[in-house]
Design a protein around this motif. Sequence first.
Motif, mmCIF file in Angstrom:
data_model
loop_
_atom_site.group_PDB
_atom_site.id
_atom_site.type_symbol
_atom_site.label_atom_id
_atom_site.label_comp_id
_atom_site.label_asym_id
_atom_site.label_seq_id
_atom_site.Cartn_x
_atom_site.Cartn_y
_atom_site.Cartn_z
ATOM 1 N N LEU A 13 64.941 19.629 36.818
ATOM 2 C CA LEU A 13 66.139 18.803 36.985
ATOM 3 C C LEU A 13 65.983 17.466 36.271
ATOM 4 C CD1 LEU A 13 67.023 19.443 40.738
ATOM 5 C CD2 LEU A 13 68.264 20.252 38.726
ATOM 6 N N HIS A 14 64.798 16.886 36.364
ATOM 7 C CA HIS A 14 64.542 15.611 35.704
ATOM 8 C C HIS A 14 64.676 15.759 34.186
ATOM 9 C CE1 HIS A 14 62.982 11.582 35.346
ATOM 10 N NE2 HIS A 14 62.051 11.998 34.500
ATOM 11 N N GLN A 15 64.148 16.860 33.644
ATOM 12 C CA GLN A 15 64.260 17.093 32.204
ATOM 13 C C GLN A 15 65.712 17.301 31.795
ATOM 14 O OE1 GLN A 15 61.590 20.388 31.614
ATOM 15 N NE2 GLN A 15 59.852 19.040 31.191
ATOM 16 N N ASP A 16 66.484 18.007 32.631
ATOM 17 C CA ASP A 16 67.908 18.213 32.341
ATOM 18 C C ASP A 16 68.656 16.889 32.323
ATOM 19 O OD1 ASP A 16 67.541 20.922 32.137
ATOM 20 O OD2 ASP A 16 68.350 21.400 34.126
ATOM 21 N N GLU A 17 68.351 16.027 33.304
ATOM 22 C CA GLU A 17 69.003 14.723 33.343
ATOM 23 C C GLU A 17 68.655 13.913 32.104
ATOM 24 O OE1 GLU A 17 67.687 12.956 36.977
ATOM 25 O OE2 GLU A 17 68.975 14.214 38.221
ATOM 26 N N LYS A 18 67.396 13.990 31.704
ATOM 27 C CA LYS A 18 66.948 13.259 30.523
ATOM 28 C C LYS A 18 67.675 13.771 29.273
ATOM 29 C CE LYS A 18 62.383 11.838 29.055
ATOM 30 N NZ LYS A 18 60.964 12.125 29.167
ATOM 31 N N LYS A 19 67.799 15.080 29.176
ATOM 32 C CA LYS A 19 68.471 15.700 28.032
ATOM 33 C C LYS A 19 69.945 15.285 27.982
ATOM 34 C CE LYS A 19 69.083 20.314 26.064
ATOM 35 N NZ LYS A 19 68.881 21.742 26.336
ATOM 36 N N GLU A 20 70.616 15.310 29.144
ATOM 37 C CA GLU A 20 72.025 14.902 29.199
ATOM 38 C C GLU A 20 72.181 13.439 28.806
ATOM 39 O OE1 GLU A 20 73.470 15.746 33.102
ATOM 40 O OE2 GLU A 20 73.314 17.919 32.840
ATOM 41 N N LYS A 21 71.281 12.598 29.266
ATOM 42 C CA LYS A 21 71.348 11.174 28.931
ATOM 43 C C LYS A 21 71.187 10.977 27.429
ATOM 44 C CE LYS A 21 69.145 6.764 29.930
ATOM 45 N NZ LYS A 21 68.046 6.076 30.618
ATOM 46 N N MET A 22 70.249 11.692 26.820
ATOM 47 C CA MET A 22 70.041 11.569 25.377
ATOM 48 C C MET A 22 71.260 12.063 24.608
ATOM 49 S SD MET A 22 66.029 12.652 25.077
ATOM 50 C CE MET A 22 65.984 12.493 23.304
ATOM 51 N N GLU A 23 71.881 13.159 25.081
ATOM 52 C CA GLU A 23 73.081 13.669 24.417
ATOM 53 C C GLU A 23 74.232 12.667 24.514
ATOM 54 O OE1 GLU A 23 73.741 17.400 26.338
ATOM 55 O OE2 GLU A 23 72.228 18.452 25.154
ATOM 56 N N LYS A 24 74.385 12.037 25.681
ATOM 57 C CA LYS A 24 75.444 11.037 25.843
ATOM 58 C C LYS A 24 75.200 9.847 24.921
ATOM 59 C CE LYS A 24 76.676 12.057 30.629
ATOM 60 N NZ LYS A 24 76.635 11.551 32.016
ATOM 61 N N GLU A 25 73.949 9.407 24.850
ATOM 62 C CA GLU A 25 73.629 8.275 23.971
ATOM 63 C C GLU A 25 73.889 8.630 22.509
ATOM 64 O OE1 GLU A 25 69.618 7.274 24.949
ATOM 65 O OE2 GLU A 25 70.182 6.213 26.766
ATOM 66 N N ALA A 26 73.570 9.864 22.118
ATOM 67 C CA ALA A 26 73.822 10.297 20.743
ATOM 68 C C ALA A 26 75.328 10.325 20.463
ATOM 69 C CB ALA A 26 73.205 11.673 20.497
ATOM 70 N N ALA A 27 76.111 10.781 21.432
ATOM 71 C CA ALA A 27 77.565 10.815 21.255
ATOM 72 C C ALA A 27 78.113 9.394 21.123
ATOM 73 C CB ALA A 27 78.220 11.529 22.430
ATOM 74 N N ILE A 28 77.586 8.482 21.904
ATOM 75 C CA ILE A 28 78.022 7.080 21.823
ATOM 76 C C ILE A 28 77.682 6.507 20.459
ATOM 77 C CG2 ILE A 28 77.568 4.759 22.713
ATOM 78 C CD1 ILE A 28 77.289 6.091 25.503
ATOM 79 N N ARG A 29 76.475 6.804 19.967
ATOM 80 C CA ARG A 29 76.078 6.320 18.636
ATOM 81 C C ARG A 29 77.001 6.868 17.552
ATOM 82 N NH1 ARG A 29 70.975 8.424 19.207
ATOM 83 N NH2 ARG A 29 70.153 7.415 21.038
ATOM 84 N N ARG A 30 77.351 8.163 17.654
ATOM 85 C CA ARG A 30 78.257 8.761 16.667
ATOM 86 C C ARG A 30 79.626 8.092 16.697
ATOM 87 N NH1 ARG A 30 75.850 13.631 18.400
ATOM 88 N NH2 ARG A 30 77.565 13.997 19.827
ATOM 89 N N MET A 31 80.149 7.853 17.900
ATOM 90 C CA MET A 31 81.450 7.203 18.027
ATOM 91 C C MET A 31 81.405 5.782 17.458
ATOM 92 S SD MET A 31 83.732 9.194 19.204
ATOM 93 C CE MET A 31 84.975 8.002 19.646
ATOM 94 N N ARG A 32 80.338 5.056 17.741
ATOM 95 C CA ARG A 32 80.215 3.700 17.202
ATOM 96 C C ARG A 32 80.185 3.726 15.683
ATOM 97 N NH1 ARG A 32 75.580 1.085 21.075
ATOM 98 N NH2 ARG A 32 76.926 0.654 22.851
ATOM 99 N N GLU A 33 79.429 4.668 15.129
ATOM 100 C CA GLU A 33 79.334 4.775 13.671
ATOM 101 C C GLU A 33 80.712 5.096 13.072
ATOM 102 O OE1 GLU A 33 77.830 4.297 10.069
ATOM 103 O OE2 GLU A 33 76.712 3.938 11.919
ATOM 104 N N GLU A 34 81.452 5.993 13.728
ATOM 105 C CA GLU A 34 82.795 6.317 13.241
ATOM 106 C C GLU A 34 83.705 5.084 13.292
ATOM 107 O OE1 GLU A 34 84.469 9.650 15.311
ATOM 108 O OE2 GLU A 34 82.725 10.914 14.891
ATOM 109 N N LEU A 35 83.608 4.346 14.388
ATOM 110 C CA LEU A 35 84.433 3.141 14.501
ATOM 111 C C LEU A 35 84.044 2.107 13.449
ATOM 112 C CD1 LEU A 35 84.622 2.786 18.381
ATOM 113 C CD2 LEU A 35 86.456 3.457 16.826
ATOM 114 N N TYR A 36 82.747 1.942 13.197
ATOM 115 C CA TYR A 36 82.306 1.015 12.151
ATOM 116 C C TYR A 36 82.827 1.451 10.788
ATOM 117 C CZ TYR A 36 79.035 -1.210 15.421
ATOM 118 O OH TYR A 36 78.472 -1.882 16.469
ATOM 119 N N GLN A 37 82.788 2.754 10.517
ATOM 120 C CA GLN A 37 83.292 3.273 9.244
ATOM 121 C C GLN A 37 84.795 2.980 9.116
ATOM 122 O OE1 GLN A 37 82.071 4.413 6.581
ATOM 123 N NE2 GLN A 37 79.961 4.901 7.111
#
Length: 63
Positions: A30-54
């Motif tokens: 469960l801890h690994q799943d939570e960690k994986k979900e958190k990393m995926e959310k952070e990656a999605a946020i980074r992608r959205m920020r990059e799109e907005l910057y573009q």
Amino acid sequence: MVKMGTFFGMSLGAFIFWQTMDKVHVWIALHQDEKKEKMEKEAAIRRMREELYQQQRERDSLA
């Protein structure tokens, strides 16, 4: 009688050990799943920020 008590004690100890290990494995999974979900959310946020910057850069270059 001592042999039977020892057998019962060891059997109970083994049962408790395996139950505890099972709970530990579930917790780790469960801890690994939570960690994986958190990393995926952070990656999605980074992608959205990059799109907005573009988009902002494109608007600035057009203006």
